[in-house]
Write a protein that holds these residues in place. Structure first.
Motif, PDB file in Angstrom:
ATOM      1  N   ALA A 109       0.818  -1.219   0.000  1.00 33.36           N
ATOM      2  CA  ALA A 109       0.000   0.000   0.000  1.00 33.36           C
ATOM      3  C   ALA A 109       0.846   1.261   0.000  1.00 33.36           C
ATOM      4  CB  ALA A 109      -0.935   0.007   1.207  1.00 33.36           C
ATOM      5  N   GLY A 110       2.164   1.124   0.214  1.00 34.30           N
ATOM      6  CA  GLY A 110       3.036   2.286   0.252  1.00 34.30           C
ATOM      7  C   GLY A 110       2.919   3.064   1.544  1.00 34.30           C
ATOM      8  N   LEU A 111       2.572   2.364   2.644  1.00 34.45           N
ATOM      9  CA  LEU A 111       2.384   3.009   3.936  1.00 34.45           C
ATOM     10  C   LEU A 111       3.229   2.312   4.987  1.00 34.45           C
ATOM     11  CD1 LEU A 111      -1.526   3.238   3.864  1.00 34.45           C
ATOM     12  CD2 LEU A 111       0.057   5.110   3.396  1.00 34.45           C
ATOM     13  N   SER A 112       3.484   3.013   6.074  1.00 30.00           N
ATOM     14  CA  SER A 112       4.157   2.371   7.196  1.00 30.00           C
ATOM     15  C   SER A 112       3.193   1.382   7.845  1.00 30.00           C
ATOM     16  CB  SER A 112       4.596   3.409   8.226  1.00 30.00           C
ATOM     17  OG  SER A 112       3.462   3.951   8.889  1.00 30.00           O
ATOM     18  N   PRO A 113       3.681   0.328   8.483  1.00 24.14           N
ATOM     19  CA  PRO A 113       2.779  -0.644   9.119  1.00 24.14           C
ATOM     20  C   PRO A 113       1.827  -0.003  10.128  1.00 24.14           C
ATOM     21  CG  PRO A 113       4.974  -1.566   8.954  1.00 24.14           C
ATOM     22  CD  PRO A 113       5.088  -0.122   8.531  1.00 24.14           C
ATOM     23  N   SER A 114       2.335   0.941  10.913  1.00 22.77           N
ATOM     24  CA  SER A 114       1.482   1.560  11.936  1.00 22.77           C
ATOM     25  C   SER A 114       0.381   2.401  11.300  1.00 22.77           C
ATOM     26  CB  SER A 114       2.324   2.415  12.882  1.00 22.77           C
ATOM     27  OG  SER A 114       3.000   3.440  12.168  1.00 22.77           O
ATOM     28  N   HIS A 115       0.742   3.180  10.270  1.00 21.64           N
ATOM     29  CA  HIS A 115      -0.248   4.015   9.588  1.00 21.64           C
ATOM     30  C   HIS A 115      -1.281   3.145   8.873  1.00 21.64           C
ATOM     31  CE1 HIS A 115      -1.180   7.429   6.509  1.00 21.64           C
ATOM     32  NE2 HIS A 115      -2.096   7.332   7.453  1.00 21.64           N
ATOM     33  N   PHE A 116      -0.813   2.118   8.191  1.00 16.43           N
ATOM     34  CA  PHE A 116      -1.717   1.215   7.497  1.00 16.43           C
ATOM     35  C   PHE A 116      -2.663   0.542   8.486  1.00 16.43           C
ATOM     36  CE2 PHE A 116      -2.661  -3.166   6.213  1.00 16.43           C
ATOM     37  CZ  PHE A 116      -3.364  -2.943   5.039  1.00 16.43           C
ATOM     38  N   ALA A 117      -2.123   0.056   9.599  1.00 10.10           N
ATOM     39  CA  ALA A 117      -2.950  -0.635  10.592  1.00 10.10           C
ATOM     40  C   ALA A 117      -4.013   0.298  11.171  1.00 10.10           C
ATOM     41  CB  ALA A 117      -2.076  -1.196  11.706  1.00 10.10           C
ATOM     42  N   ALA A 118      -3.647   1.564  11.407  1.00 14.24           N
ATOM     43  CA  ALA A 118      -4.606   2.532  11.953  1.00 14.24           C
ATOM     44  C   ALA A 118      -5.721   2.827  10.952  1.00 14.24           C
ATOM     45  CB  ALA A 118      -3.886   3.815  12.349  1.00 14.24           C
ATOM     46  N   LEU A 119      -5.343   3.024   9.678  1.00 14.25           N
ATOM     47  CA  LEU A 119      -6.347   3.269   8.647  1.00 14.25           C
ATOM     48  C   LEU A 119      -7.274   2.073   8.494  1.00 14.25           C
ATOM     49  CD1 LEU A 119      -4.269   4.995   5.801  1.00 14.25           C
ATOM     50  CD2 LEU A 119      -5.947   6.074   7.317  1.00 14.25           C
ATOM     51  N   PHE A 120      -6.706   0.886   8.522  1.00 11.71           N
ATOM     52  CA  PHE A 120      -7.507  -0.323   8.354  1.00 11.71           C
ATOM     53  C   PHE A 120      -8.498  -0.475   9.506  1.00 11.71           C
ATOM     54  CE2 PHE A 120      -8.736  -4.685   8.179  1.00 11.71           C
ATOM     55  CZ  PHE A 120      -8.603  -5.066   6.853  1.00 11.71           C
ATOM     56  N   ARG A 121      -8.044  -0.265  10.724  1.00  9.83           N
ATOM     57  CA  ARG A 121      -8.927  -0.412  11.881  1.00  9.83           C
ATOM     58  C   ARG A 121     -10.065   0.601  11.847  1.00  9.83           C
ATOM     59  NH1 ARG A 121      -8.766  -3.017  16.604  1.00  9.83           N
ATOM     60  NH2 ARG A 121      -6.655  -3.785  16.197  1.00  9.83           N
ATOM     61  N   THR A 122      -9.767   1.818  11.415  1.00  6.29           N
ATOM     62  CA  THR A 122     -10.817   2.837  11.315  1.00  6.29           C
ATOM     63  C   THR A 122     -11.870   2.441  10.294  1.00  6.29           C
ATOM     64  OG1 THR A 122      -9.297   4.611  11.934  1.00  6.29           O
ATOM     65  CG2 THR A 122     -11.288   5.250  10.748  1.00  6.29           C
ATOM     66  N   ALA A 123     -11.424   1.901   9.158  1.00  6.53           N
ATOM     67  CA  ALA A 123     -12.361   1.551   8.087  1.00  6.53           C
ATOM     68  C   ALA A 123     -13.139   0.277   8.386  1.00  6.53           C
ATOM     69  CB  ALA A 123     -11.594   1.392   6.770  1.00  6.53           C
ATOM     70  N   ALA A 124     -12.470  -0.726   8.958  1.00  3.24           N
ATOM     71  CA  ALA A 124     -13.097  -2.036   9.134  1.00  3.24           C
ATOM     72  C   ALA A 124     -13.655  -2.263  10.529  1.00  3.24           C
ATOM     73  CB  ALA A 124     -12.079  -3.136   8.816  1.00  3.24           C
ATOM     74  N   GLY A 125     -13.238  -1.449  11.486  1.00  2.00           N
ATOM     75  CA  GLY A 125     -13.712  -1.643  12.846  1.00  2.00           C
ATOM     76  C   GLY A 125     -12.948  -2.726  13.594  1.00  2.00           C
ATOM     77  N   CYS A 126     -11.903  -3.257  12.984  1.00  2.00           N
ATOM     78  CA  CYS A 126     -11.069  -4.277  13.625  1.00  2.00           C
ATOM     79  C   CYS A 126      -9.715  -4.287  12.931  1.00  2.00           C
ATOM     80  CB  CYS A 126     -11.723  -5.659  13.546  1.00  2.00           C
ATOM     81  SG  CYS A 126     -11.920  -6.297  11.863  1.00  2.00           S
ATOM     82  N   GLY A 127      -8.753  -5.005  13.514  1.00  2.00           N
ATOM     83  CA  GLY A 127      -7.443  -5.087  12.922  1.00  2.00           C
ATOM     84  C   GLY A 127      -7.395  -6.012  11.720  1.00  2.00           C
ATOM     85  N   VAL A 128      -6.254  -6.024  11.047  1.00  2.00           N
ATOM     86  CA  VAL A 128      -6.100  -6.816   9.830  1.00  2.00           C
ATOM     87  C   VAL A 128      -6.241  -8.308  10.122  1.00  2.00           C
ATOM     88  CG1 VAL A 128      -4.539  -7.406   7.943  1.00  2.00           C
ATOM     89  CG2 VAL A 128      -4.575  -5.067   8.837  1.00  2.00           C
ATOM     90  N   VAL A 129      -5.568  -8.792  11.158  1.00  2.00           N
ATOM     91  CA  VAL A 129      -5.605 -10.221  11.486  1.00  2.00           C
ATOM     92  C   VAL A 129      -7.027 -10.634  11.883  1.00  2.00           C
ATOM     93  CG1 VAL A 129      -4.734 -11.994  13.048  1.00  2.00           C
ATOM     94  CG2 VAL A 129      -3.171 -10.257  12.136  1.00  2.00           C
ATOM     95  N   GLU A 130      -7.681  -9.810  12.672  1.00  2.00           N
ATOM     96  CA  GLU A 130      -9.057 -10.107  13.076  1.00  2.00           C
ATOM     97  C   GLU A 130      -9.986 -10.132  11.862  1.00  2.00           C
ATOM     98  OE1 GLU A 130     -12.480 -10.852  15.359  1.00  2.00           O
ATOM     99  OE2 GLU A 130     -10.346 -11.061  15.855  1.00  2.00           O
ATOM    100  N   TYR A 131      -9.779  -9.225  10.933  1.00  2.00           N
ATOM    101  CA  TYR A 131     -10.592  -9.166   9.707  1.00  2.00           C
ATOM    102  C   TYR A 131     -10.441 -10.469   8.921  1.00  2.00           C
ATOM    103  CZ  TYR A 131     -12.539  -7.167   5.378  1.00  2.00           C
ATOM    104  OH  TYR A 131     -13.294  -6.906   4.257  1.00  2.00           O
TER     105      TYR A 131
END
Length: 287
Positions: free
Chosen positions: A210-232
């Protein structure tokens, strides 16, 4: 508004004594459609309520342009927009002079209205929502009008109220979707996971793609999906497991491997933790 209305319009307004009576009894006490209508090409249409209205108002624009002023703020309402006005809020809305709007609208009162509006407009003010399925929204208002056109007996009041609830619930869902609309990198990651949930989930690699840092990507993902990547990814795996358990006779270990668990015992423990029963118990309950 023109003295004789608008050619082709539809309009139903319940008598106020009937409204008061219906709001004192279940189930219309929860939500009651008090007024509903359809105004095509509503030139010169406008409504100024300096003392507000006692009901919530929803206006869905399907053509042309309209405007609304609340507390000095002016909003523009275009096709595909829904204007939502809470009760007890002074307002002024009107059709554009050069391109007057076509609108489907209703008023709703009752104890459940404020709960739905708290999702549509958390700040308690007016809201302009991008309607994701305008045909469905119009259909709900059309149904409400049709029920009220038949008569004002309790069965048809209840049916109209159901249509009103459907509309407000749709707008609440649309408001949440709009607020949590994923950014393009997150949307692409979600799409990848939906097609590859059985593969190992490595957040660093998804972030790098995605061209993002892991922390930034994880924060964006959690905001959009309501959960973390692994949980999703786990939720996607569990959904597929439930489907296979209910519709196939595959053994548990094969299902585990299909959805990305090489250890059938670990899969069974995870499934029990999520569903409160083992995969075998879940299967027996579905058959």
């Amino acid at each position: 508004m023109l003295p004789d209305g608008f050619p082709g319009q539809r309009l139903r307004v319940l008598p106020r004594p009937l409204v008061a009576s219906a709001l004192r009894r279940a189930p219309t006490s929860g939500l009651l459609v008090t007024d509903a209508g359809y105004f095509p090409s509503a030139a010169n249409h406008g409504m100024h309520r300096p003392r507000s209205a006692p009901e919530a108002i929803v206006i869905v624009c399907t053509d042309g342009v309209g405007h609304c002023e609340v507390d000095g703020r002016v909003s523009v309402i275009r096709p595909g927009n829904a204007l939502v006005l809470p009760p007890s809020r002074p307002h002024f809305y009107w059709a554009d002079s050069r391109d007057p709007w076509t609108i489907w609208w209703l008023h709703a009162a009752g104890s459940q209205v404020s709960e739905l509006l708290s999702v549509v407009a958390p700040d308690g003010g007016e809201a302009v929502i991008e309607v994701r399925d305008a045909y469905r929204a119009v259909s709900a208002i059309d149904d409400a009008i049709s029920f009220l056109e038949r008569d004002e007996t309790l069965p048809h009041l209840i049916s109209a109220s159901g249509a009103g609830w459907t509309l407000l619930a749709q707008l609440a869902a649309d408001a949440l979707t709009e607020a949590n609309q994923p950014t393009e990198p997150v949307r692409q990651a979600q799409e990848y996971l939906r097609h590859n949930f059985a593969k190992p989930v490595i957040v660093k690699e998804l972030a790098r793609t995605a061209g993002l840092s892991p922390s930034h990507f994880a924060a964006l993902f959690r905001t959009a999906a309501g959960c973390g990547v692994v949980e999703y990814a786990k939720r996607l795996r569990m959904a597929r497991a439930r489907e296979l358990l209910a519709t196939t006779s595959r053994d548990i270990s094969e299902i585990a491997r299909t959805i990305g668990y090489n250890d059938a015992f670990y899969f069974s423990r995870t499934f029990r933790r999520e569903h409160g029963c083992s995969p075998s118990e879940y299967r027996r309950g579905k058959n």
